[in-house]
Design a protein around this motif. Structure first.
Motif, PDB file in Angstrom:
ATOM      1  N   ARG A 200       0.827  -1.210   0.000  1.00 16.49           N
ATOM      2  CA  ARG A 200       0.000   0.000   0.000  1.00 16.49           C
ATOM      3  C   ARG A 200       0.863   1.262   0.000  1.00 16.49           C
ATOM      4  NH1 ARG A 200      -5.478  -0.224   2.250  1.00 16.49           N
ATOM      5  NH2 ARG A 200      -6.165  -2.375   2.430  1.00 16.49           N
ATOM      6  N   GLN A 201       1.920   1.240   0.809  1.00 20.51           N
ATOM      7  CA  GLN A 201       2.776   2.418   0.915  1.00 20.51           C
ATOM      8  C   GLN A 201       3.457   2.724  -0.417  1.00 20.51           C
ATOM      9  OE1 GLN A 201       5.793   2.155   3.926  1.00 20.51           O
ATOM     10  NE2 GLN A 201       6.478   4.272   3.647  1.00 20.51           N
ATOM     11  N   GLU A 202       3.919   1.691  -1.117  1.00 19.28           N
ATOM     12  CA  GLU A 202       4.563   1.902  -2.409  1.00 19.28           C
ATOM     13  C   GLU A 202       3.580   2.497  -3.416  1.00 19.28           C
ATOM     14  OE1 GLU A 202       7.983  -1.584  -2.593  1.00 19.28           O
ATOM     15  OE2 GLU A 202       5.898  -2.107  -3.029  1.00 19.28           O
ATOM     16  N   ILE A 203       2.335   2.023  -3.389  1.00 18.61           N
ATOM     17  CA  ILE A 203       1.317   2.552  -4.301  1.00 18.61           C
ATOM     18  C   ILE A 203       0.986   3.997  -3.958  1.00 18.61           C
ATOM     19  CG2 ILE A 203      -1.071   2.295  -5.072  1.00 18.61           C
ATOM     20  CD1 ILE A 203      -0.751  -0.731  -4.514  1.00 18.61           C
ATOM     21  N   GLN A 204       0.880   4.297  -2.672  1.00 19.95           N
ATOM     22  CA  GLN A 204       0.516   5.648  -2.243  1.00 19.95           C
ATOM     23  C   GLN A 204       1.612   6.658  -2.542  1.00 19.95           C
ATOM     24  OE1 GLN A 204      -0.318   4.794   1.851  1.00 19.95           O
ATOM     25  NE2 GLN A 204      -2.496   4.436   1.512  1.00 19.95           N
ATOM     26  N   THR A 205       2.874   6.240  -2.475  1.00 22.18           N
ATOM     27  CA  THR A 205       3.982   7.172  -2.691  1.00 22.18           C
ATOM     28  C   THR A 205       4.358   7.306  -4.163  1.00 22.18           C
ATOM     29  OG1 THR A 205       5.570   5.374  -2.269  1.00 22.18           O
ATOM     30  CG2 THR A 205       4.956   6.777  -0.415  1.00 22.18           C
ATOM     31  N   PHE A 206       3.771   6.480  -5.048  1.00 19.75           N
ATOM     32  CA  PHE A 206       4.068   6.590  -6.466  1.00 19.75           C
ATOM     33  C   PHE A 206       3.493   7.896  -7.016  1.00 19.75           C
ATOM     34  CE2 PHE A 206       3.023   5.853 -10.974  1.00 19.75           C
ATOM     35  CZ  PHE A 206       4.269   5.476 -11.447  1.00 19.75           C
ATOM     36  N   ALA A 207       4.251   8.546  -7.873  1.00 18.48           N
ATOM     37  CA  ALA A 207       3.822   9.839  -8.425  1.00 18.48           C
ATOM     38  C   ALA A 207       2.844   9.630  -9.572  1.00 18.48           C
ATOM     39  CB  ALA A 207       5.035  10.633  -8.891  1.00 18.48           C
ATOM     40  N   GLY A 208       1.628   9.262  -9.252  1.00 21.26           N
ATOM     41  CA  GLY A 208       0.609   9.008 -10.265  1.00 21.26           C
ATOM     42  C   GLY A 208      -0.146   7.733  -9.968  1.00 21.26           C
ATOM     43  N   VAL A 209      -0.546   7.025 -11.021  1.00 18.60           N
ATOM     44  CA  VAL A 209      -1.281   5.769 -10.896  1.00 18.60           C
ATOM     45  C   VAL A 209      -0.410   4.644 -11.455  1.00 18.60           C
ATOM     46  CG1 VAL A 209      -3.380   4.515 -11.466  1.00 18.60           C
ATOM     47  CG2 VAL A 209      -3.450   7.000 -11.205  1.00 18.60           C
ATOM     48  N   PRO A 210       0.069   3.731 -10.613  1.00 22.92           N
ATOM     49  CA  PRO A 210       0.895   2.635 -11.127  1.00 22.92           C
ATOM     50  C   PRO A 210       0.059   1.593 -11.852  1.00 22.92           C
ATOM     51  CG  PRO A 210       0.585   2.393  -8.754  1.00 22.92           C
ATOM     52  CD  PRO A 210      -0.069   3.682  -9.143  1.00 22.92           C
ATOM     53  N   PHE A 211       0.580   1.120 -12.980  1.00 23.50           N
ATOM     54  CA  PHE A 211      -0.085   0.080 -13.765  1.00 23.50           C
ATOM     55  C   PHE A 211       0.592  -1.273 -13.597  1.00 23.50           C
ATOM     56  CE2 PHE A 211      -2.095   2.873 -17.340  1.00 23.50           C
ATOM     57  CZ  PHE A 211      -2.874   3.491 -16.383  1.00 23.50           C
ATOM     58  N   GLY A 212       1.877  -1.262 -13.252  1.00 27.09           N
ATOM     59  CA  GLY A 212       2.630  -2.504 -13.144  1.00 27.09           C
ATOM     60  C   GLY A 212       4.083  -2.218 -12.854  1.00 27.09           C
ATOM     61  N   HIS A 213       4.910  -3.264 -12.932  1.00 34.79           N
ATOM     62  CA  HIS A 213       6.354  -3.115 -12.781  1.00 34.79           C
ATOM     63  C   HIS A 213       7.000  -2.919 -14.149  1.00 34.79           C
ATOM     64  CE1 HIS A 213       5.634  -5.489  -8.958  1.00 34.79           C
ATOM     65  NE2 HIS A 213       6.402  -4.510  -8.520  1.00 34.79           N
ATOM     66  N   ASP A 214       8.069  -2.110 -14.194  1.00 34.07           N
ATOM     67  CA  ASP A 214       8.871  -2.087 -15.413  1.00 34.07           C
ATOM     68  C   ASP A 214       9.900  -3.214 -15.343  1.00 34.07           C
ATOM     69  OD1 ASP A 214      10.973  -1.261 -13.795  1.00 34.07           O
ATOM     70  OD2 ASP A 214      10.960   0.801 -14.492  1.00 34.07           O
ATOM     71  N   VAL A 215      10.799  -3.288 -16.313  1.00 32.00           N
ATOM     72  CA  VAL A 215      11.716  -4.430 -16.385  1.00 32.00           C
ATOM     73  C   VAL A 215      12.733  -4.434 -15.256  1.00 32.00           C
ATOM     74  CG1 VAL A 215      11.443  -4.700 -18.874  1.00 32.00           C
ATOM     75  CG2 VAL A 215      13.211  -3.166 -17.983  1.00 32.00           C
ATOM     76  N   THR A 216      12.887  -3.308 -14.560  1.00 35.85           N
ATOM     77  CA  THR A 216      13.828  -3.252 -13.442  1.00 35.85           C
ATOM     78  C   THR A 216      13.166  -3.556 -12.113  1.00 35.85           C
ATOM     79  OG1 THR A 216      13.491  -0.895 -12.996  1.00 35.85           O
ATOM     80  CG2 THR A 216      15.102  -1.476 -14.701  1.00 35.85           C
ATOM     81  N   THR A 438       6.754   2.038 -22.638  1.00 38.18           N
ATOM     82  CA  THR A 438       7.326   1.356 -21.483  1.00 38.18           C
ATOM     83  C   THR A 438       6.813  -0.075 -21.460  1.00 38.18           C
ATOM     84  OG1 THR A 438       7.279   3.440 -20.235  1.00 38.18           O
ATOM     85  CG2 THR A 438       7.646   1.417 -18.984  1.00 38.18           C
ATOM     86  N   LEU A 439       7.709  -1.014 -21.273  1.00 32.43           N
ATOM     87  CA  LEU A 439       7.307  -2.411 -21.129  1.00 32.43           C
ATOM     88  C   LEU A 439       7.022  -2.669 -19.657  1.00 32.43           C
ATOM     89  CD1 LEU A 439       6.904  -5.196 -22.407  1.00 32.43           C
ATOM     90  CD2 LEU A 439       9.332  -5.644 -21.994  1.00 32.43           C
ATOM     91  N   ILE A 440       5.805  -3.118 -19.362  1.00 28.76           N
ATOM     92  CA  ILE A 440       5.421  -3.354 -17.974  1.00 28.76           C
ATOM     93  C   ILE A 440       4.801  -4.746 -17.835  1.00 28.76           C
ATOM     94  CG2 ILE A 440       4.945  -0.897 -17.649  1.00 28.76           C
ATOM     95  CD1 ILE A 440       1.942  -1.657 -17.577  1.00 28.76           C
ATOM     96  N   ARG A 441       4.674  -5.167 -16.598  1.00 35.75           N
ATOM     97  CA  ARG A 441       3.884  -6.354 -16.281  1.00 35.75           C
ATOM     98  C   ARG A 441       2.934  -5.983 -15.157  1.00 35.75           C
ATOM     99  NH1 ARG A 441       5.662 -12.536 -14.413  1.00 35.75           N
ATOM    100  NH2 ARG A 441       3.635 -13.459 -14.940  1.00 35.75           N
ATOM    101  N   GLY A 442       1.635  -6.197 -15.383  1.00 37.74           N
ATOM    102  CA  GLY A 442       0.622  -5.791 -14.424  1.00 37.74           C
ATOM    103  C   GLY A 442       0.725  -6.533 -13.110  1.00 37.74           C
ATOM    104  N   PHE A 443       0.152  -5.916 -12.073  1.00 39.24           N
ATOM    105  CA  PHE A 443       0.153  -6.509 -10.740  1.00 39.24           C
ATOM    106  C   PHE A 443      -0.863  -7.645 -10.665  1.00 39.24           C
ATOM    107  CE2 PHE A 443       0.904  -1.837  -9.820  1.00 39.24           C
ATOM    108  CZ  PHE A 443       2.280  -1.964  -9.849  1.00 39.24           C
ATOM    109  N   ASP A 444      -0.502  -8.684  -9.955  1.00 43.40           N
ATOM    110  CA  ASP A 444      -1.415  -9.809  -9.711  1.00 43.40           C
ATOM    111  C   ASP A 444      -1.660  -9.882  -8.209  1.00 43.40           C
ATOM    112  OD1 ASP A 444      -2.971 -12.040  -9.831  1.00 43.40           O
ATOM    113  OD2 ASP A 444      -1.378 -13.420 -10.421  1.00 43.40           O
TER     114      ASP A 444
END
Length: 540
Positions: A200-216, A438-444
């Motif tokens: 939750r904290q990582e989602i709340q501190t993200f600058a915007g709306v996260p869709f998934g992880h990037d390759v890193t 950006t290449l991403i993979r969505g959250f599961d």
């Protein structure tokens, strides 16, 4: 001894003189022969012979130099990669070409890829290579006259020079120097190892709306959904619904208060969010989709009317609660039947949907359409062209990718071809937003995590409702009795309506509650708890 040395020197001098005289005699003989053969004068004959000898000498020197470079070039590659003189060092001092060696790997790769000229190099003292968890990070400066855009435009070719695919390579520009480039080359194909779902904290501190992880493994998404809509496309069983479930969950955590309109074409793909939805429908009937589109267009018109009135009265423009209209399997709702009536209906649906996507953004209504059939005719062009954000999961052809990402997508900077995605890794997608890929993979997320987020959001919204309203009282009544549905005859007396006439009683109850949608089943006509909660949380 001295007399012998003098005698020997005298003999040597005599011998050299005799040799010189003999040589001159031969030269004059050759010149005379040439003169007689060609019929030239003595000056012309001398000039001709001298010119021929000079030309032969120059040709022999060129041949010798070429052979020497051929023999030494393979063993001394770094010697050929020198910075053009003079070159400034990092501290601003002038350095000669011999003092500034080039970085062999980067120079050769960027030259061949056409990023830098054949005479330019990447200076070794301006390169830093760090090993990170997922690969090697190259941090360097391109030569003067070049910028990060020169690398970005040819990122696919650069990846090939490193012996990897475009999917293995990401690039980040510097915010303080246009010449600085950061290239990450992955050790293995992207998302070979799954990243853990964010907290939750990582989602709340993200600058915007996260869709998934990037390759890193970093969170990736969009800065805002304000005045933007999203199109998600990909072949069946590629993870679209799971990806969008993750996006909705992140919206609930980080985006603030908003309303959800959900149309579940899969019948169960978006069910987890029904308790939080202002309107939830599970249907593949185009008429249901059309009805929701027209309802939202009506809300948009009402909001624009309020905006217009505020401007006329020189008042601040009102701020409305954001609304998200999310549709799974959207292509089914644009399909037209064989009859003229069905074809006309399909045209009207496309027209109204285009209006919703294109004209409702200023009023705070955003649309998210998902389709597993990203073909040319699946979603009308006039609708597809209105989406600012686009995502494409694995598809079988570049043509299909263009349908999802835009006809000119592969002409953009550093495109990523969705055809190259690994179809065995679900939830991978190319996110194209604000001109960047950006290449991403969505959250599961686990179901329990999603349910906890939904329940927490419902509780927060209910606590914000005024306690003394009839609507709040009706909701509390149904919860206290542990029922999901209550008929009008049972609810009306509890709220002080003692009318005997069923029609008048129902009308008074609906007016008292504020006009929520009624529901009729085998027990009779009344209200569902979810409908009352959704109505209480809605805002015009």
């Amino acid at each position: 001894m001295g007399k012998k040395k003098k005698q020997q020197a005298s003999d040597d001098l005599a011998g050299q003189a005799a040799g010189a005289i003999g040589g001159l005699a031969i030269v004059f003989g050759v010149l005379a022969a040439i003169k007689d053969k060609l019929g030239l004068s003595w000056p012309a004959t001398v000039l001709l012979v001298v010119g021929v000898l000079v030309a032969l000498g120059y040709g022999a020197w060129r041949l010798r130099s070429g052979i020497r470079r051929l023999l030494t070039g393979a063993t001394e590659p770094a010697a050929a990669l020198r910075q053009e003189p003079p070159a400034p060092s990092l501290d601003g001092e002038e350095m000669s070409a011999e003092e500034v060696p080039a970085h062999p790997e980067l120079t050769a790769a960027l030259r061949t890829a056409g990023v830098i000229g054949g005479e330019q190099v990447i200076r070794a003292d301006q390169v830093r290579i760090n090993s990170v968890q997922t690969g090697d990070l190259y941090d360097f400066l391109v030569p003067k006259g070049r910028t990060y855009e020169d690398v970005e435009k040819r990122l696919g070719t650069v990846a090939g020079m490193f012996g990897v695919t475009r999917l293995h390579m990401t690039m980040e520009r510097s915010r303080d120097n246009e010449r600085r480039v950061k290239l990450l080359k992955l050790h293995e194909p992207p998302f070979t190892r799954p990243f853990p779902a964010p907290t939750r904290q990582e989602i709340q501190t993200f600058a915007g709306v996260p869709f998934g992880h990037d390759v890193t493994g970093q969170l990736a998404g969009v800065p805002t959904f304000d005045k933007a809509s999203l199109l998600v496309a990909g072949m069946t069983q590629m993870g679209k619904t799971t990806l969008v479930n993750g996006i909705i969950t992140c919206l609930l955590i980080a985006y603030g208060d908003f309303e959800l309109y959900l149309l579940d074409g899969k019948f169960c793909g978006l069910t987890r969010f029904e308790p939080i939805a202002t309107r939830y429908e599970s249907s593949d009937d185009p008429a249901v989709f059309w009805d929701m589109v027209r309802e939202l267009n009506g809300r948009s018109d009402d909001r624009y009317a309020k905006i217009t009135e505020a401007i006329r009265n020189r008042q601040p423009v009102p701020k409305f609660k954001p609304v998200f209209f999310i549709v799974d399997e959207a292509a089914d709702f644009f399909a037209s039947g064989a009859t003229n009536e069905e074809k006309d209906q399909a045209k009207e649906i496309a027209k109204d949907t285009r209006q919703l996507v294109a004209k409702s953004l200023e009023s705070g209504i955003s649309t998210v359409l998902m389709t597993q059939r990203p073909s040319v005719n699946a979603i009308p062009v006039e609708v597809r062209d209105q989406f600012l954000y686009r995502m494409c999961l694995y598809v079988a052809s570049a043509g299909t990718a263009k349908v999802a990402l835009g006809d000119t997508y592969f002409e953009t900077v550093a495109p990523i071809n969705p055809v190259l995605l690994d179809s065995e890794i679900k939830g991978q997608a190319v996110l194209f937003a604000n001109g960047r890929s950006t290449l991403i993979r969505g959250f599961d997320f686990e179901d329990k995590f999603i349910w906890d987020v939904v329940d927490e959001k419902v509780a927060q919204r209910m606590e914000s409702l005024p306690e003394e309203t009839p609507l709040r009282q009706a909701i509390e009544l149904m919860r206290s009795k542990g029922v999901d549905f209550m008929t009008t005859p049972d609810m009306a007396p509890a709220l002080g309506i003692l009318e005997d006439d069923p029609v008048k009683r129902g009308k008074k109850l609906n007016e008292l509650l504020g006009g929520p949608p009624a529901y009729k089943n085998s027990q009779g006509r009344g209200y569902r708890l979810d409908d009352l909660v959704a109505f209480a949380m809605s805002d015009s």
